[in-house]
Enzyme design. Structure first.
Site, mmCIF file in Angstrom:
data_model
loop_
_atom_site.group_PDB
_atom_site.id
_atom_site.type_symbol
_atom_site.label_atom_id
_atom_site.label_comp_id
_atom_site.label_asym_id
_atom_site.label_seq_id
_atom_site.Cartn_x
_atom_site.Cartn_y
_atom_site.Cartn_z
ATOM 1 N N ASN A 134 0.806 -1.229 0.000
ATOM 2 C CA ASN A 134 0.000 0.000 0.000
ATOM 3 C C ASN A 134 0.841 1.281 0.000
ATOM 4 O OD1 ASN A 134 0.752 -0.374 2.657
ATOM 5 N ND2 ASN A 134 -1.231 0.208 3.508
ATOM 6 N N LYS A 157 12.429 -7.452 1.432
ATOM 7 C CA LYS A 157 11.560 -8.176 0.509
ATOM 8 C C LYS A 157 10.278 -7.361 0.356
ATOM 9 C CE LYS A 157 8.074 -10.612 0.760
ATOM 10 N NZ LYS A 157 7.313 -10.182 -0.425
ATOM 11 N N ALA A 159 6.456 -6.312 -1.270
ATOM 12 C CA ALA A 159 5.257 -7.096 -1.584
ATOM 13 C C ALA A 159 5.291 -7.516 -3.061
ATOM 14 C CB ALA A 159 4.020 -6.244 -1.318
ATOM 15 N N GLY A 210 2.661 -4.881 7.679
ATOM 16 C CA GLY A 210 1.664 -5.676 6.965
ATOM 17 C C GLY A 210 0.561 -6.099 7.908
ATOM 18 N N SER A 211 -0.049 -7.222 7.604
ATOM 19 C CA SER A 211 -1.230 -7.635 8.358
ATOM 20 C C SER A 211 -0.854 -8.240 9.713
ATOM 21 C CB SER A 211 -2.023 -8.643 7.541
ATOM 22 O OG SER A 211 -1.213 -9.772 7.307
ATOM 23 N N GLU A 232 4.689 -3.211 12.378
ATOM 24 C CA GLU A 232 3.657 -2.201 12.081
ATOM 25 C C GLU A 232 2.510 -2.964 11.446
ATOM 26 O OE1 GLU A 232 3.645 0.924 12.796
ATOM 27 O OE2 GLU A 232 5.737 1.430 13.175
ATOM 28 N N LEU A 233 1.432 -3.189 12.193
ATOM 29 C CA LEU A 233 0.400 -4.132 11.740
ATOM 30 C C LEU A 233 -0.935 -3.428 11.458
ATOM 31 C CD1 LEU A 233 1.442 -6.937 14.266
ATOM 32 C CD2 LEU A 233 2.319 -6.517 11.966
ATOM 33 N N GLU A 366 -10.911 -4.534 10.183
ATOM 34 C CA GLU A 366 -10.316 -3.518 9.319
ATOM 35 C C GLU A 366 -10.947 -3.679 7.915
ATOM 36 O OE1 GLU A 366 -6.182 -4.260 8.378
ATOM 37 O OE2 GLU A 366 -5.718 -2.138 8.574
#
Ligand SMILES: NC(=O)c1ccc[n+]([C@@H]2O[C@H](COP(=O)([O-])OP(=O)(O)OC[C@H]3O[C@@H](n4cnc5c(N)ncnc54)[C@H](O)[C@@H]3O)[C@@H](O)[C@H]2O)c1
Ligand SMILES: O=CCCC(=O)O
Length: 463
Positions: A134, A157, A159, A210-211, A232-233, A366
């Protein structure tokens, strides 16, 4: 056999480029190079590391238009947002180029004349990063910049949806003079590369955006090598509009927060709680402004909202919408789609829902899409209870001009980021990060370099 990732334009479904994936052996070699170059890089003086970061930032700015175009092509975000993200990405490099020069130690008075105590900071070691689609530029630079500034080597790495922006930025880092083995990019399956990163004895820190489920699995796996972790989720940001709020301002800021990157931002407004006395005015003004937003291919300059990233993202939003409408939510704007599964593009028109209730999925999960659910409250404590009733704790927002209400809300909201009359709090000079299941650690500000540093205590005796 060489394998490739097909990078596609989410606005059209067209193939942009095939990117070669790295074999497990190549990923391990990249880690080894990171390890072998660590000593030399961490010994480079801080002013030189700072100078190299500044050159990197300058080169990115010189290539701003091209990078923004690539970002829009692979992520779908409107070109004006991509241009903004390039600035946001370099702001982290600029900030940490300065912080590199301020990695101070300290002395502690000893309890005897024969000793001296000296505390120094040193780089934690080789760092591995995994980043999301994103914000393909900023999520990488806000990890790479503090890592490199601290003296860590870095391998990322990106996305699979958006590797091209990262590849370009890494090329520019090398062009700026940062050695090739000091900052590297590998591509391939998140799970496979994540497993290699977390099991490597050479990697001393894993940093992830990410998630939440993937973050939890990385935390579990990195326990075996006792790597440092920064996470950071996901988020589920509440917006509280108090009875005394400036409604026009609250509407503008809610839109700015919600529709950034088509609602696919971890700090996007996700649940809007409006005092019952102003809900009609707020909802009507919001729906009318939202209906004017232009949806389409982000390459066109007048577009406000691009596509969602893929079919999974689209299906999640549509199922939340169906659930809410079936349970009685009223559609004030949107709830329209332009999607073509075969071609592979998925547009969701900006949507506003009223009369949303807590038992609807949209209030529990979310969304990651352009939908605003509105619910009401009577007492402030009721709004706080609803806002906090989530495992997430990333961003929250409230609108009030009453300082007592503002201070009370700030002190009672369990979120790492609080926007008071501010729907856009992100800044390189401020600590960004979440409480509860939204993460561990902070990125940005003076806090953002701490996770890349070890503290060393030197005790000198026999003086
Ligand atoms: N807190 C923040 O700063 C922040 C910022 C951006 C996004 N997010 C969150 O990210 C989520 C959306 O991003 P996403 O769909 O790309 O998330 P994701 O977790 O699916 O993917 C993120 C990255 O992890 C990789 N990955 C996937 N499975 C993996 C595994 N098993 N092991 C290791 N790596 C793996 C992906 O390839 C990608 O590079 C949202 O929940 C959003 O809130 C948080
Ligand atoms: O999506 C998460 C990052 C957004 C931001 O940094 O403002």
């Amino acid at each position: 056999m060489t394998e490739y990732i097909s990078v596609k334009n989410p606005a059209t479904g067209e193939l942009i480029e095939e990117v070669k994936t790295n074999t497990n052996e190549e990923v391990e070699q990249a880690i080894l190079r990171s390890h072998e170059s660590f000593k030399a890089w961490s010994s480079v003086n801080a002013h030189e590391r700072s100078r190299l970061l500044q050159s990197w930032s300058r080169l990115i700015q010189e290539n701003k238009e091209e990078i923004a175009k690539v970002m829009t092509l692979e992520s779908g975000k409107p070109i004006k947002e991509s241009l903004g993200e390039v600035d946001y990405a370099t702001s982290y490099i600029d900030w940490y180029a300065e912080e590199a020069k301020r990695l101070y130690g300290r002395t502690i008075p000893a309890n005897t004349e024969t000793k001296r105590i000296i505390i120094t900071r040193q780089a934690v070691g080789p760092v591995a990063a995994i980043t999301p689609w994103n914000f393909p530029a900023a999520m990488m630079t806000r990890k790479a910049a503090p890592a490199l500034a601290a003296g860590c080597t870095f391998v990322v790495k990106p996305a699979a949806e958006t590797p091209l922006t990262t590849i370009k930025l890494i090329e520019l880092a090398h062009k700026a003079g940062i050695p090739e083995n000091v900052v590297q990019c590998v591509n391939g399956s998140g799970k496979t590369i994540g497993d290699i990163f977390t099991s490597s004895p050479y990697i001393r820190k894993i940093t992830f955006t990410g998630s939440t489920p993937v973050g939890k699995s990385l935390i579990t796996k990195s326990a075996n090598t006792v790597q440092h972790v920064s996470m950071e989720l996901g988020g589920h940001a509440p917006v509280i509009v108090a009875a005394d709020a400036d409604i026009d301002f609250a509407v503008t800021q809610t839109i700015a927060s919600k529709f950034r990157n088509a609602g696919q931002t971890c700090i996007c407004a996700n649940r809007v709680l409006v005092h019952e006395s102003v809900v009609d005015e707020f909802s009507q003004k919001l729906a009318s402004a939202v209906s004017r937003l232009k949806v389409g291919n982000g390459l066109h300059e007048d577009i406000d909202v691009g596509p969602v990233i893929n079919k999974n993202g689209f299906n999640k939003v549509v199922s939340q919408l169906e659930d809410a409408v079936n349970k009685g939510a009223e559609v004030l704007a949107g709830n329209e789609f332009d999607a073509n599964q075969e071609k592979g593009y998925f547009f969701i028109h900006p949507t506003v829902l009223k009369d949303v209730k807590e038992d609807m999925n949209i209030m529990q999960e979310e969304t990651f899409g352009p939908v605003i659910p509105i619910t009401t409250f009577t007492e402030l404590d009721e709004a706080i209870k609803i806002a906090n009733s989530t495992p997430f704790g990333l961003a929250s927002y409230f609108f009030t001009n009453d300082y007592r209400t503002g201070v009370y809300l700030n002190e009672n909201l369990d979120f790492g980021i609080v926007g008071w009359n501010d729907g856009a709090p992100s800044a390189a000079h401020a600590p960004f990060g979440g409480m509860k299941e939204s993460g561990i650690g902070r990125e940005g500000g003076s806090e953002g370099i701490e996770p890349y540093l070890e503290t060393k205590y030197l005790s000198i005796g026999n003086l």
